[in-house]
Design a protein around this motif. Structure first.
Motif, short mmCIF file in Angstrom:
data_model
loop_
_atom_site.label_atom_id
_atom_site.label_comp_id
_atom_site.label_asym_id
_atom_site.label_seq_id
_atom_site.Cartn_x
_atom_site.Cartn_y
_atom_site.Cartn_z
N SER A 1 70.63 72.49 -91.69
CA SER A 1 71.38 71.28 -91.36
C SER A 1 70.37 70.14 -91.24
O SER A 1 69.39 70.25 -90.48
CB SER A 1 72.15 71.46 -90.05
N ALA A 2 70.59 69.06 -91.98
CA ALA A 2 69.64 67.95 -92.02
C ALA A 2 70.26 66.69 -91.43
O ALA A 2 71.43 66.39 -91.65
CB ALA A 2 69.20 67.68 -93.45
N TYR A 3 69.45 65.97 -90.66
CA TYR A 3 69.84 64.67 -90.12
C TYR A 3 68.59 63.80 -90.08
O TYR A 3 67.66 64.06 -89.32
CB TYR A 3 70.43 64.81 -88.72
N GLY A 4 68.54 62.78 -90.93
CA GLY A 4 67.34 61.95 -91.03
C GLY A 4 66.17 62.78 -91.53
O GLY A 4 66.25 63.41 -92.58
N TYR A 5 65.09 62.78 -90.75
CA TYR A 5 63.91 63.55 -91.12
C TYR A 5 63.88 64.92 -90.44
O TYR A 5 62.91 65.65 -90.54
CB TYR A 5 62.63 62.79 -90.76
N MET A 6 64.92 65.26 -89.75
CA MET A 6 64.96 66.52 -88.99
C MET A 6 65.83 67.54 -89.72
O MET A 6 66.93 67.23 -90.16
CB MET A 6 65.53 66.26 -87.59
N VAL A 7 65.32 68.76 -89.85
CA VAL A 7 66.05 69.84 -90.50
C VAL A 7 66.06 71.04 -89.56
O VAL A 7 65.01 71.46 -89.06
CB VAL A 7 65.42 70.24 -91.85
N GLU A 8 67.22 71.59 -89.30
CA GLU A 8 67.38 72.81 -88.50
C GLU A 8 67.74 73.96 -89.43
O GLU A 8 68.45 73.76 -90.42
CB GLU A 8 68.49 72.66 -87.47
N LYS B 1 78.45 66.42 -95.23
CA LYS B 1 79.35 66.82 -94.15
C LYS B 1 80.83 66.72 -94.52
O LYS B 1 81.60 67.62 -94.24
CB LYS B 1 79.05 65.96 -92.92
N TYR B 2 81.22 65.64 -95.18
CA TYR B 2 82.63 65.44 -95.48
C TYR B 2 82.92 65.62 -96.97
O TYR B 2 84.00 65.25 -97.43
CB TYR B 2 83.06 64.04 -95.02
N GLY C 1 76.88 71.36 -83.91
CA GLY C 1 76.51 70.02 -83.45
C GLY C 1 77.19 68.93 -84.27
O GLY C 1 77.85 69.19 -85.28
N ASP C 2 77.02 67.70 -83.82
CA ASP C 2 77.61 66.55 -84.50
C ASP C 2 76.59 65.75 -85.29
O ASP C 2 76.94 64.76 -85.93
CB ASP C 2 78.27 65.62 -83.46
N MET C 3 75.32 66.16 -85.22
CA MET C 3 74.27 65.36 -85.84
C MET C 3 74.08 65.65 -87.32
O MET C 3 73.59 64.82 -88.06
CB MET C 3 72.95 65.60 -85.10
N GLY C 4 74.44 66.85 -87.76
CA GLY C 4 74.18 67.25 -89.14
C GLY C 4 74.92 66.37 -90.14
O GLY C 4 76.12 66.12 -90.00
N ILE C 5 74.21 65.90 -91.15
CA ILE C 5 74.80 65.08 -92.20
C ILE C 5 74.90 65.87 -93.51
O ILE C 5 75.90 65.81 -94.22
CB ILE C 5 73.97 63.80 -92.42
N MET C 6 73.85 66.64 -93.81
CA MET C 6 73.82 67.41 -95.05
C MET C 6 73.46 68.86 -94.74
O MET C 6 72.55 69.13 -93.95
CB MET C 6 72.81 66.83 -96.03
#
Length: 291
Positions: free
Chosen positions: A115-122, A70-71, A45-50
């Motif tokens: 994979s974390a994005y905001g308050y969401m973790v997968e 991510k980068y 996905g494209d949403m993951g930041i960390m």
């Protein structure tokens, strides 16, 4: 801590069932002491930041290993993994690959990539890493029944007999299930460190003891089919039994379904016959009236 240990795999499973964007190359990995192991994880996905990696030793709570943005090029390690040259992370372009060099027995456990994005973790489904020591001796011997066949709704008790010669009373027992269509076995139950179900050998001076562990399964359904493995962690290693294949025979359900279908068809024919007879009687009455 016990609650966290029980809840964490459930959260991982819940996160993985909702179209997770995390994919893994393989779920069950086995290696020998001194090998190099790479746990490959990719975020589609494209949403993951960390991205992160967790390790859950068998029977213990999860531990955070690393996080990487991510980068970013370099990952941040935590706890006993910080400054440990055996652990490294390859990141970039959605990759979150954990490399462990010169693996040790203590590296065995379940590893989760997140994979974390905001308050969401997968989370991914997890890697089960089993490290073996080819030079060890006197490991436990595990016996399991080859198969069990039951009907839906029945109950069954799977058993596992363990014969230990060393480290008596210092072993932990786990149950794994490998269902049809699943990529790797998943842990379903642990007995922890227990010796109350063990009997010592009657031979004088013998360190051998036998332990019997049971796994009751009630109100079985077709989804319970699969192979159930008993595993014991002892002397710093974990050893799997050959597994017991649990077959849920759907014969009773199929027979009942067939009976219902046949009954429905018979009722349909009876209904059609009644309509035809009614039509014939109506015509006969009309003909009689005309005459």
């Amino acid at each position: 801590m016990i609650a966290l240990c029980l809840i964490f795999p459930l959260l991982v499973e819940m996160a993985g069932t909702e179209s997770s964007s995390i994919s893994q190359e393989i779920g069950l990995i086995s290696g020998n002491v001194g090998d190099t192991v790479v746990l490959r994880c990719f975020n589609a996905g494209d949403m993951g930041i960390m991205f992160s990696f967790y390790k859950q030793p068998f029977g213990n709570v999860p531990q955070l290993i690393s996080t990487i943005y991510k980068y970013a090029r370099n990952a941040t390690f935590y706890h006993e993994f910080k400054g440990n040259p055996r652990f490294s992370v390859e990141g970039g372009q959605g990759k979150n690959n954990l490399m462990i060099t010169d693996v040790e027995l203590s590296d065995s456990g379940t590893y989760y990539c997140g994979s974390a994005y905001g308050y969401m973790v997968e989370f991914g489904q997890g890697f089960i890493l089993i490290i073996k020591d080819s030079g060890s001796r006197n490991m436990p011997v595990i016996h399991q029944p080859v198969s069990e066949s039951v009907q839906p709704g029945d109950s069954v008790t799977l058993n596992c007999t363990i014969h230990t010669e060393t480290c008596a009373g210092e072993h932990s027992v786990y149950w794994f299930r490998h269902g049809s269509g699943e990529s790797h076995p998943g842990i379903i139950y642990t007995h922890g460190e227990r010796s109350d179900q063990c009997e010592k050998s009657l031979e004088a001076g013998s360190p051998t003891q036998s332990c019997v562990y049971n796994l009751p399964k009630r109100n079985l359904s077709l989804s319970d089919s699969g192979t159930y493995y008993c595993a014991v962690a002892s002397c710093g290693e974990i050893l799997f039994g050959n597994g017991t294949k649990l077959d849920i025979e759907a014969g009773g359900s199929v027979d009942l379904l067939l009976f219902v279908y046949c009954l429905a068809i018979a009722l349909a024919f009876a209904f059609i016959l009644i309509i035809l007879l009614a039509c014939m009687i109506y015509k006969m009455k009309n003909m009689s009236a005309v005459q």
